[in-house]
Design an enzyme around this catalytic site. Sequence first.
Site, short mmCIF file in Angstrom:
data_model
loop_
_atom_site.label_atom_id
_atom_site.label_comp_id
_atom_site.label_asym_id
_atom_site.label_seq_id
_atom_site.Cartn_x
_atom_site.Cartn_y
_atom_site.Cartn_z
N LYS A 126 5.33 -107.40 16.79
CA LYS A 126 6.02 -107.66 15.67
C LYS A 126 7.39 -108.20 15.97
CE LYS A 126 8.59 -105.55 12.82
NZ LYS A 126 9.44 -104.69 12.36
N ASP A 130 4.26 -106.95 10.00
CA ASP A 130 4.92 -105.53 9.67
C ASP A 130 3.99 -104.97 8.47
OD1 ASP A 130 5.73 -106.97 7.23
OD2 ASP A 130 7.64 -106.49 7.35
#
Length: 209
Positions: free
Chosen positions: A117, A135
């Site tokens: 991420k 996320d």
Amino acid sequence: MLHADEIMRVLTRRYREPAEAAKATPWKVLLFTALSARTRDTQTEPAFRRVITAYQTPAALSRAREADVARLLNTIGLYRSKARNIVALAKMLTTQYKGRVPKDMDALVALPAVGRKTASCVLAYAFGIPAIAVDTHVFRIANRLGWTKENTPEKTERALRARIPKRHWIRINKVMVPFGREICGRVPKCWMCPVAKWCDFSEKTRAPK
Ligand code: SF4
């Protein structure tokens, strides 16, 4: 039908990014994202500013004492481990990359405490390289919309890369974070959702009476 073009058009119009965010350097994006894990942006922001003001470059942070960095971070969660991680990160950038942030997913995820991420945020926001930062918001919303039906962020990222046109990748996280906060949160407000007509979610909510 995924209706990715329609959904991204509507959400992009609604959640335009501030001009300041578009100018972030790779080091600032990496540092901010590393500090933001499990912490709200509103809490991360002042801690990030204290660190970047005290240590403007990876070289400066690599020479810092962990205890001094931890003191600057002590308003956010996990501040001791985050202090340790960002000093280690700065040291690796300084010794292996001459203080520069690499532009490559494999090199980024090999850095201390950098996952896919964070790496995707750096590629997308600092370098303009198509990447999808999955996320909690992107994971939840992509599954509700019917873009994916996966049970982990990693599988969701892979599925989105296969199904959503590349031209949308960079903006997916940018628009879904504010959309998740405002409308499609843990309990979604489907009655006020601007993309409801394209959403597959089978338990759409109604306005409270
Ligand atoms: S209709 Fe509801 S579940 Fe679907 S995207 Fe909108 S808020 Fe989220």
